[in-house]
Write a protein that holds these residues in place. Structure first.
Motif, short mmCIF file in Angstrom:
data_model
loop_
_atom_site.label_atom_id
_atom_site.label_comp_id
_atom_site.label_asym_id
_atom_site.label_seq_id
_atom_site.Cartn_x
_atom_site.Cartn_y
_atom_site.Cartn_z
N GLY A 43 -7.21 8.95 -1.51
CA GLY A 43 -5.83 8.51 -1.64
C GLY A 43 -5.63 7.10 -2.15
O GLY A 43 -4.49 6.65 -2.28
N TRP A 44 -6.70 6.41 -2.47
CA TRP A 44 -6.61 5.01 -2.93
C TRP A 44 -7.09 4.89 -4.36
O TRP A 44 -8.03 5.56 -4.77
N TRP A 45 -6.44 4.00 -5.12
CA TRP A 45 -6.90 3.62 -6.44
C TRP A 45 -7.34 2.17 -6.33
O TRP A 45 -6.51 1.27 -6.23
N ASN A 46 -8.65 1.97 -6.32
CA ASN A 46 -9.22 0.66 -5.98
C ASN A 46 -8.72 0.29 -4.58
O ASN A 46 -9.01 0.98 -3.63
N ASP A 47 -7.90 -0.75 -4.45
CA ASP A 47 -7.42 -1.12 -3.12
C ASP A 47 -5.91 -0.93 -2.98
O ASP A 47 -5.25 -1.63 -2.21
N ASN A 48 -5.36 0.03 -3.73
CA ASN A 48 -3.92 0.29 -3.66
C ASN A 48 -3.63 1.78 -3.48
O ASN A 48 -4.36 2.63 -4.00
N LEU A 66 12.87 0.66 -4.14
CA LEU A 66 13.40 1.96 -3.75
C LEU A 66 14.06 1.81 -2.38
O LEU A 66 13.50 1.19 -1.47
N ARG A 67 15.27 2.36 -2.25
CA ARG A 67 15.97 2.30 -0.96
C ARG A 67 15.45 3.38 -0.03
O ARG A 67 15.14 4.48 -0.46
N ARG A 68 15.38 3.09 1.26
CA ARG A 68 15.01 4.10 2.24
C ARG A 68 16.20 5.02 2.50
O ARG A 68 17.30 4.79 2.01
N ALA A 69 15.96 6.06 3.29
CA ALA A 69 16.96 7.12 3.47
C ALA A 69 18.32 6.58 3.89
O ALA A 69 19.37 7.04 3.40
N ASP A 127 2.80 -0.25 1.56
CA ASP A 127 3.69 -0.31 2.71
C ASP A 127 4.80 0.70 2.47
O ASP A 127 5.71 0.46 1.69
N LEU A 128 4.71 1.87 3.15
CA LEU A 128 5.68 2.94 2.89
C LEU A 128 7.08 2.61 3.40
O LEU A 128 8.02 3.34 3.11
N ALA A 129 7.22 1.52 4.12
CA ALA A 129 8.54 1.09 4.56
C ALA A 129 9.20 0.18 3.52
O ALA A 129 10.39 -0.15 3.64
N ARG A 130 8.43 -0.19 2.49
CA ARG A 130 8.96 -1.13 1.50
C ARG A 130 8.32 -0.80 0.14
O ARG A 130 7.30 -1.37 -0.22
#
Length: 429
Positions: free
Chosen positions: A145-150, A96-99, A176-179
């Motif tokens: 907010g986590w599913w197992n460790d993701n 996914l591309r960032r803004a 990693d919300l930046a990637r």
């Protein structure tokens, strides 16, 4: 009486002209009233009207239809041991591309107010033939907010027609919300006792991941998927189902087979499902839903709520009675039309829930509207010098609240974004 002595023909002529003029004025007034009424409903849907009669809530009842365990076992025997979410994330090969990498058109699809704090755009080549329609997250699956460790975002997509379509879910690695990277799985339904499967042919307008279950909308109810029962395919072809060489899913490496469904039993009175979302501010947690109506409709739409089960033997499923029926615990009518996203949330210390409704743009609008409604009135997010209410996404989409971060995730076309719920409340006029 005036003009008593004038010629009868002149008198009749004046009467006819007066009648026509009066009729024209009446029609003009009526048209003005209708136009004003439509504008008022479009700009302010007013207070929610509770639905309390049994006849009204009966139309919203669901009937549970589980897939037999023997069918699921047969499918697993043929395809191999089921895998989970991690297996899909490990194959994520799309980004996914960032803004700053989004096109001008994709950025224009974002809300005007409040502004998005996170923005991403989907791989154009991978989504070109698909319609975006639903968002849920691991913030729904578990309150931490986590599913197992993701940390995971799920986005639902569909293509084709109701009888010859496809539906898929894209699993987005959000550690990693930046990637952000993702891979997709095709949604399917077991047939022939588990010896085969067919594609789910339905437009995905809503989706909720709760505990280990994924609930997705269908034309006449909901389908249920078990996130621990992802199956690997063995053949890369356009076919869907069992083929001579093994198992195929239109080129996808994974399928999610349905483990059950819920059908609306209200017949002609039943609504067409629009959006769904999770509400963790109720006890127990609940599933909220909205009725789909056209953006220019003048017919009230219904909003309603089902409780999730507290039975440990029914993780992630709605509560049912002895007959397998799921009954509403709350229902309303709203004058808002074109609802694409629905969210319900009760602030700490509040005595009632607020309902947030994402409304699609009318034919003459560039942007949709986002309303907060309760039984006392409605407010919309406002923008511009005139505080106009049409400030939401150009393609109003789903609403999913990530409780741990306070963010509402949504999607406007091929643009995925997040807005703090606090910012939405601050933008309300």
């Amino acid at each position: 009486m005036k003009h008593r002595g004038r010629h009868r023909r002149r008198k009749q002529g004046r009467a006819v002209r007066a009648f026509l003029a009066g009729t024209a004025l009446a029609l003009t007034a009526a048209a003005t009233m209708i136009s004003a009424s439509q504008a008022t409903v479009g700009d302010n849907p007013g207070a929610l009207e509770p639905l309390t009669r049994a006849a009204d809530t009966r139309a919203l009842r669901l009937q549970e239809q589980p897939v037999p365990q023997s069918t699921l076992d047969e499918l697993a025997a043929g395809m191999g041991k089921p895998v989970g979410v991690r297996a899909v994330l490990e194959t994520a090969d799309h980004s996914l591309r960032r803004a700053d990498g989004c096109t001008a058109a994709q950025r224009t699809a974002l809300p005007v107010a409040p502004t998005a704090t996170r923005t991403y755009c989907w791989d154009a080549a991978d989504t070109r033939a698909w319609r975006a329609g639903a968002v849920t997250t691991s913030g729904d699956a578990d309150d931490d907010g986590w599913w197992n460790d993701n940390r995971v975002l799920l986005s639902g997509w569909s293509q084709g027609s109701a009888d010859r379509g496809l539906a898929r879910v894209s699993f987005v690695d959000a550690n990693d919300l930046a990637r952000l990277r993702y891979a997709s799985a095709l949604l399917v339904v077991p047939v022939d006792g588990g010896r085969d499967y067919r594609a789910l042919s339905s437009r995905l307008s809503g989706m909720v991941w709760y505990q280990d279950k994924l609930l997705v909308t269908a034309s006449d109810g909901l389908y249920v998927y078990d996130m621990n029962r992802v199956q690997r395919t063995t053949v890369d072809s356009a076919a869907v189902g069992r083929v001579d060489e093994g198992w195929s899913a239109h080129g996808y490496r994974f399928v999610l087979p349905a483990v059950g469904s819920y059908r609306l039993t209200g017949g002609s009175a039943a609504p067409r499902l629009g959006g769904i979302s999770l509400d963790r501010s109720t006890a127990p947690d609940s599933l909220v839903a909205s009725e789909w109506t056209a953006a220019d409709s003048d017919r009230p739409a219904r909003l309603w709520r089902y409780d999730f089960s507290k039975d440990p033997a029914r993780p992630g499923l709605p509560a049912v009675d002895a007959t397998g029926a799921v009954r509403t615990v709350e229902a309303y009518e709203t004058e808002a039309s074109g609802i694409e996203g629905v969210l319900s949330h009760r602030a700490t210390g509040a005595d009632r829930s607020d309902w947030y409704l994402g409304r699609a743009p009318a034919p003459t609008d560039r942007h949709g509207s986002l309303w907060r409604q309760d039984t006392e009135g409605a407010e919309a997010t406002r923008c511009g010098s005139e505080s106009a209410p049409r400030c939401w996404g150009a393609e109003a989409g789903p609403l999913s609240y990530w409780e741990a971060t306070g963010e509402v995730w949504s999607q406007s076309g091929r643009t995925l974004f997040a807005v703090p719920l606090e910012s939405i409340d601050e933008a309300l006029g």
